[in-house]
Design a protein around this motif. Structure first.
Motif, mmCIF file in Angstrom:
data_model
loop_
_atom_site.group_PDB
_atom_site.id
_atom_site.type_symbol
_atom_site.label_atom_id
_atom_site.label_comp_id
_atom_site.label_asym_id
_atom_site.label_seq_id
_atom_site.Cartn_x
_atom_site.Cartn_y
_atom_site.Cartn_z
ATOM 1 N N ALA A 128 -7.978 5.605 4.885
ATOM 2 C CA ALA A 128 -8.889 4.825 5.135
ATOM 3 C C ALA A 128 -10.038 5.272 5.913
ATOM 4 C CB ALA A 128 -8.127 3.958 6.029
ATOM 5 N N ILE A 135 -2.813 1.984 9.809
ATOM 6 C CA ILE A 135 -3.964 2.552 9.081
ATOM 7 C C ILE A 135 -3.891 3.622 8.315
ATOM 8 C CG2 ILE A 135 -6.307 3.334 9.473
ATOM 9 C CD1 ILE A 135 -6.478 1.711 11.930
ATOM 10 N N LEU A 167 -4.250 -1.374 6.902
ATOM 11 C CA LEU A 167 -5.352 -0.921 6.049
ATOM 12 C C LEU A 167 -4.507 -0.207 5.225
ATOM 13 C CD1 LEU A 167 -8.348 0.001 8.446
ATOM 14 C CD2 LEU A 167 -7.772 -2.220 7.444
ATOM 15 N N VAL A 191 -14.057 0.402 5.709
ATOM 16 C CA VAL A 191 -14.405 -0.906 6.661
ATOM 17 C C VAL A 191 -15.939 -0.410 6.801
ATOM 18 C CG1 VAL A 191 -14.045 -2.432 8.490
ATOM 19 C CG2 VAL A 191 -12.183 -1.518 6.875
ATOM 20 N N HIS A 226 -7.263 3.919 0.151
ATOM 21 C CA HIS A 226 -7.187 2.921 1.194
ATOM 22 C C HIS A 226 -8.564 2.339 1.475
ATOM 23 C CE1 HIS A 226 -3.745 5.407 2.029
ATOM 24 N NE2 HIS A 226 -3.127 4.425 2.520
#
Length: 243
Positions: free
Chosen positions: A102, A98, A116, A130, A127
């Motif tokens: 992100a 990750i 990610l 979500v 990044h």
């Protein structure tokens, strides 16, 4: 009895939520003690909360040291600059990466081998973001400064390089939205690796073979044997694919 500092109390409250969320999502989990002691995905998230606190306070070197130690122990690499929401569950976890910018929402489930990642050298946001209650299947790659809408499911080994709306089902390379919409409950769904998920590649192959069959009918005046090129319940049973 001295009171528990507010920061530690918040950490412990989040830790209890993490353990409870694993018990609800993983049928292999037998007890809270087992989850707290033996689940590397939980340990990686806990270590990240500490490293992220240090990172945001400007203590970059200690933050990176903690994240690298957690990587060595758990096999999960979470940059201390990444933002994780509450009750993120990394199941199995081996090979998960990750990136720094992100952002992962609440109640997200991430299986092993997920990345990610970024796609540029831009020091800014590079990044993915979500949303909440997203399930990301094993081996999936979500790359670049894109958004994955809440309640979406990313199939195993999918490679997603563009944003998708909430409540999408994504499979394939590159990732394609094969379904959208549906009825949800308060509990997250965890069937991103369902064998009955739509197969856009298989559908395209079947369409091509159907067209070939039509051409054979036009050229020869008779149809090719029906069903010779067609899957049964999504499985290609025939060994005769000659044209």
């Amino acid at each position: 009895m001295p009171s528990i500092p507010q920061g530690i109390r918040a950490f412990l409250d989040q830790a209890r939520q993490d353990v409870q969320s694993v018990l609800e999502r993983d049928p292999a989990a037998r007890s809270a003690t087992e989850v707290a002691m033996l689940y590397p995905g939980v340990h990686a998230v806990w270590a990240h909360r500490v490293s992220n606190h240090l990172w945001n306070a400007g203590a970059y070197l200690p933050a990176r040291a903690i994240s690298q130690a957690a990587r060595a122990i758990t096999g999960i690499e979470i940059h201390p600059g990444a933002t994780l929401g509450p009750r993120v569950f990394i199941d199995h976890g081996a090979g998960v990466v990750i990136g720094e910018t992100a952002v992962v929402g609440a109640d997200v489930t991430i299986y092993h081998g997920v990345t990610l990642g970024g796609t540029s050298l831009n020091p800014g946001k590079r990044h993915p973001t979500v949303g909440d209650r997203v399930t990301i299947g094993a081996g999936a790659k979500i790359l670049g400064n894109i958004e994955v809408g809440s309640d979406s499911r990313i199939g195993a080994n999918a490679v997603l390089v563009r944003s998708v709306d909430p409540d999408s089902v994504v499979v394939g390379v590159p990732g394609q939205v094969v379904a959208r919409g549906g009825v949800h409950t308060a509990r997250p769904r965890f069937d991103a690796q369902d064998r009955n998920a739509p197969d856009p590649v298989g559908s395209a192959v079947q369409e091509l073979l159907t067209r070939v069959q039509r051409l054979e009918t036009e050229v020869n005046g008779e149809a090719a044997p029906e069903g010779i090129y067609r899957p049964v319940d999504g499985v290609w049973e025939s060994t005769d694919f000659s044209i």
